[in-house]
Motif scaffolding. Structure first.
Motif, short mmCIF file in Angstrom:
data_model
loop_
_atom_site.label_atom_id
_atom_site.label_comp_id
_atom_site.label_asym_id
_atom_site.label_seq_id
_atom_site.Cartn_x
_atom_site.Cartn_y
_atom_site.Cartn_z
N LEU A 129 0.87 -1.18 0.00
CA LEU A 129 0.00 0.00 0.00
C LEU A 129 0.91 1.23 0.00
O LEU A 129 1.68 1.45 0.94
N ALA A 130 0.82 1.99 -1.09
CA ALA A 130 1.72 3.13 -1.28
C ALA A 130 0.94 4.44 -1.21
O ALA A 130 -0.29 4.44 -1.25
N ALA A 131 1.66 5.52 -1.10
CA ALA A 131 1.03 6.84 -1.14
C ALA A 131 1.99 7.80 -1.81
O ALA A 131 3.20 7.57 -1.79
N GLU A 132 1.46 8.85 -2.41
CA GLU A 132 2.32 9.87 -3.00
C GLU A 132 2.29 11.09 -2.10
O GLU A 132 1.24 11.65 -1.84
N LEU A 133 3.45 11.48 -1.62
CA LEU A 133 3.52 12.59 -0.67
C LEU A 133 4.40 13.69 -1.22
O LEU A 133 5.47 13.44 -1.78
N ALA A 134 3.94 14.94 -1.02
CA ALA A 134 4.76 16.08 -1.42
C ALA A 134 6.04 16.08 -0.59
O ALA A 134 7.12 16.39 -1.09
N GLY A 138 11.40 10.61 5.73
CA GLY A 138 11.26 9.64 6.81
C GLY A 138 10.70 8.29 6.38
O GLY A 138 10.91 7.30 7.06
N TYR A 139 9.98 8.27 5.26
CA TYR A 139 9.35 7.02 4.84
C TYR A 139 10.24 6.23 3.90
O TYR A 139 11.13 6.77 3.24
N ILE A 153 12.06 -1.49 -1.91
CA ILE A 153 11.72 -0.33 -1.08
C ILE A 153 12.99 0.06 -0.34
O ILE A 153 13.65 -0.80 0.24
N VAL A 154 13.33 1.33 -0.40
CA VAL A 154 14.55 1.75 0.28
C VAL A 154 14.18 2.72 1.40
O VAL A 154 13.39 3.66 1.21
N GLU A 155 14.72 2.44 2.57
CA GLU A 155 14.47 3.30 3.73
C GLU A 155 15.20 4.63 3.55
O GLU A 155 16.25 4.70 2.90
N GLN A 156 14.65 5.66 4.15
CA GLN A 156 15.26 6.99 4.10
C GLN A 156 16.77 6.93 4.40
O GLN A 156 17.58 7.48 3.68
N ARG A 157 17.11 6.21 5.48
CA ARG A 157 18.51 6.19 5.92
C ARG A 157 19.44 5.46 4.97
O ARG A 157 20.65 5.65 5.02
N ASP A 158 18.84 4.57 4.16
CA ASP A 158 19.67 3.81 3.23
C ASP A 158 19.60 4.37 1.81
O ASP A 158 20.25 3.84 0.90
N SER A 160 19.85 6.72 -1.58
CA SER A 160 20.77 7.65 -2.26
C SER A 160 20.05 9.00 -2.40
O SER A 160 18.83 9.07 -2.25
N GLU A 161 20.81 10.03 -2.75
CA GLU A 161 20.20 11.35 -2.96
C GLU A 161 19.10 11.27 -4.01
O GLU A 161 18.03 11.89 -3.86
N GLN A 162 19.36 10.51 -5.03
CA GLN A 162 18.38 10.38 -6.11
C GLN A 162 17.12 9.66 -5.62
O GLN A 162 16.00 10.09 -5.93
N GLU A 163 17.31 8.61 -4.82
CA GLU A 163 16.16 7.86 -4.30
C GLU A 163 15.34 8.72 -3.33
O GLU A 163 14.12 8.58 -3.24
N LYS A 164 16.01 9.60 -2.63
CA LYS A 164 15.29 10.47 -1.68
C LYS A 164 14.31 11.41 -2.40
O LYS A 164 13.39 11.95 -1.78
N GLN A 165 14.52 11.62 -3.70
CA GLN A 165 13.62 12.48 -4.47
C GLN A 165 12.29 11.79 -4.78
O GLN A 165 11.31 12.44 -5.17
N ILE A 166 12.26 10.46 -4.62
CA ILE A 166 11.04 9.71 -4.96
C ILE A 166 9.91 10.10 -4.00
O ILE A 166 10.09 10.16 -2.79
N LYS A 167 8.74 10.41 -4.59
CA LYS A 167 7.60 10.87 -3.77
C LYS A 167 6.68 9.71 -3.39
O LYS A 167 5.77 9.89 -2.57
N GLU A 168 6.87 8.57 -4.02
CA GLU A 168 5.99 7.43 -3.74
C GLU A 168 6.57 6.66 -2.55
O GLU A 168 7.71 6.19 -2.60
N ILE A 169 5.79 6.56 -1.49
CA ILE A 169 6.32 5.97 -0.26
C ILE A 169 5.54 4.71 0.15
O ILE A 169 4.42 4.47 -0.30
N ASN A 170 6.17 3.96 1.04
CA ASN A 170 5.57 2.75 1.60
C ASN A 170 4.81 3.14 2.86
O ASN A 170 5.38 3.66 3.81
N THR A 171 3.50 2.87 2.88
CA THR A 171 2.71 3.21 4.06
C THR A 171 2.94 2.21 5.19
O THR A 171 2.53 2.46 6.33
N GLY A 172 3.53 1.06 4.87
CA GLY A 172 3.78 0.05 5.90
C GLY A 172 2.68 -1.01 5.96
O GLY A 172 2.67 -1.83 6.87
N ALA A 173 1.77 -1.01 4.98
CA ALA A 173 0.73 -2.06 4.91
C ALA A 173 0.99 -2.91 3.66
O ALA A 173 1.35 -2.37 2.61
N TYR A 174 0.83 -4.22 3.80
CA TYR A 174 1.12 -5.14 2.70
C TYR A 174 0.10 -6.26 2.69
O TYR A 174 -0.37 -6.68 3.75
#
Ligand code: UD1
Ligand code: CA
Length: 463
Positions: A129-134, A138-139, A153-158, A160-174
């Motif tokens: 279950l994903a969401a698009e966030l402005a 953290g996600y 799915i890549v965690e914020q802490r892991d 890359s700068e390029q991946e951090k630009q991605i707006k589609e996030i994991n809500t944590g439901a599967y």
């Protein structure tokens, strides 16, 4: 449809809550936050709920008892580890699992139900279950391949700068096909910034095993809002309060100002009831049709009969009949039971007492441990003296009795049907049916007393 079990992750400590209470049991608009998640999962069709518990496990088990299955995760080595621990506890007939977090109380049954249907229709091994966030900070970010498929799915802490630009996030439901996830779950490795076993790593593992994986992007991204501290707890409560007000308004309740109206999730209110601002209604309260709940009322675990009007009243485990008129400034305490058409006016406190149909307690009274019949008038300032410092005693007032103003009824005591008690009486013995009870000092008038007093004062000042 295949048997679905919801696995709810609720083992975390919730350090930021700074609390002895398990995080998932913190109250959000009247119920523990986990209860909303459980209800949403059941609403989505989950036959069973498996709670992964750790910190505060005993507290959680005490609340949900046999309603849920449990497995213990101690220590907590990550969300992937949580599912590893959970798998052996799944019911034998389980085919699909939905994994959700216990700290997302805003998630709705409709959203999870849609999500499960999307997963079933897609016929895949996993749907995220994903969401698009402005502001996706953290996600975990959803990384899609050139073909648009979910790769990992890549965690914020892991990231890359390029991946951090991605707006589609994991809500944590599967949603997972149990058989497929069981094949890859044991191979998770804690190769990441936190050294944890990440559930999200199941996604690339499934892809590598040739299974298909997809994501559904949810509409209302507010819904997966997670609670980690008390600020977020208050925000979640606000969202759920607004949802409750909205449901009630759509069901015919007029709420003048939803922003300042606090109605807990469990409360029931009939149509055509009007609720003014700054009202709090809690717990198992049931309010009938066509009531008026004026500004500043505070109602807990009470029943209010249809057509009743409450103004600045506090009700606590109290019950009113139909068409009662309460307040302003009335306090109905536990065990108060009013029949229909009862009037309780200003500065009246009633405790553990029954008041019969059509009776009135209009001003400045305390009524405790009393049984009051029908059509009784209790005059201004009447007090039941129910306590001698050791025990409480009952007062009985028969149908049609009239209690004059400023009466003390020293319990245990009975006033018979249609009896009258003279104003200012202190009644210590039974007043028979139809009788007049009068118990006060007899009046004596001293003629010319004021003139004599003036004369005396004059003489004194002339000395
Ligand atoms: C997780 C996701 C992240 C996603 C985010 C959404 C992983 C690795 N990351 O991150 O992609 O965007 O949720 O909110 O899964 N829990 C356990 N046992 C554990 C660890 C966690 O029960 O060993 C429970 C927690 O109590 C909590 C939930 O799992 O309810 C989520 O754990 P958390 O550590 O908060 O994950 P995030 O870092 O938020
Ligand atoms: Ca989290």
């Amino acid at each position: 449809m295949a048997r679905l079990t919801a696995v709810i992750l609720a083992a975390g400590k919730g350090t930021r809550m700074v609390s002895d209470l398990a995080k998932v049991l913190h109250n959000v608009n009247g119920r523990p936050m986990l209860s909303y998640v459980i209800d949403a999962a059941r609403g989505a069709g989950a036959d069973n709920i498996l709670l992964v518990v750790g910190h505060g496990a005993d507290q959680v088990k005490e609340v949900y008892g046999d309603d849920c299955l449990y497995c213990m995760q101690m220590p907590q080595l990550g969300t992937g580890h949580a599912l590893q621990v959970a798998l052996p506890y799944l019911p034998a007939d389980c085919e699909d699992i939905m994994v959700i977090c216990g700290d997302t109380p805003v998630i709705s049954a409709e959203t999870l139900s849609d999500f499960y249907l999307y997963y079933k229709k897609s016929d895949v091994s996993a749907t995220v279950l994903a969401a698009e966030l402005a502001d996706p900070g953290g996600y975990g970010r959803i990384v899609r391949g050139a073909d648009g498929n979910v790769e990992r799915i890549v965690e914020q802490r892991d990231a890359s700068e390029q991946e951090k630009q991605i707006k589609e996030i994991n809500t944590g439901a599967y949603c997972f096909r149990l058989q497929d996830v069981a094949e890859v779950i044991a191979d998770l490795q804690p190769n990441n910034a936190q050294g944890e076993y990440y559930l999200t790593d199941v996604i690339p593992a499934l892809a590598a095993a040739g299974k298909s994986v997809n994501a559904q992007i949810m509409d209302d991204s507010k819904e997966f809002f997670g609670v980690n501290d008390r600020l977020q707890l208050a925000q979640a409560a606000k969202i759920l309060r607004q949802r409750k007000c909205r449901q009630l308004m759509l069901a015919g309740v007029s709420i003048i100002d939803p922003k300042t109206t606090y109605i807990e999730d469990s409360v029931k209110i009939g149509p055509d009831t009007v609720i003014e601002p700054n009202v709090i209604i809690r717990g198992a309260t049931v309010i009938g049709q066509g009531c008026f709940i004026g500004k500043d009322c505070d109602i807990t675990d009470s029943i209010v009969g249809a057509g009743s009007s409450l103004k600045k009243a506090v009700l606590w485990e109290a019950q009113t009949g139909k068409n009662c008129n309460i307040g302003p400034f009335a306090y109905l305490r536990p065990g108060t039971v009013l029949s229909d058409n009862v009037k309780v006016g200003d500065f009246v406190e009633i405790k553990k007492s029954q008041i019969g149909t059509g009776s009135k307690v209009p001003h400045l009274s305390y009524i405790g441990d009393a049984v009051v019949g029908e059509k009784v008038n209790i005059g201004c300032g009447t007090i039941t003296c129910n306590y001698d410092g050791y025990h409480k005693y009952p007062t009985e007032i028969g149908d049609g009795a009239f209690i004059g103003s400023n009466t003390n009824l020293v319990a245990p005591v009975k006033v018979g049907k249609n009896a009258t008690v003279a104003a200012g009486s202190t009644i210590t013995e039974a007043v028979p049916e139809e009788a007049l009870g009068i118990a006060r000092g007899k009046q004596a008038n001293k003629e010319g007393w004021s003139a004599k007093k003036r004369k005396k004062e004059q003489e004194l000042s002339n000395k």
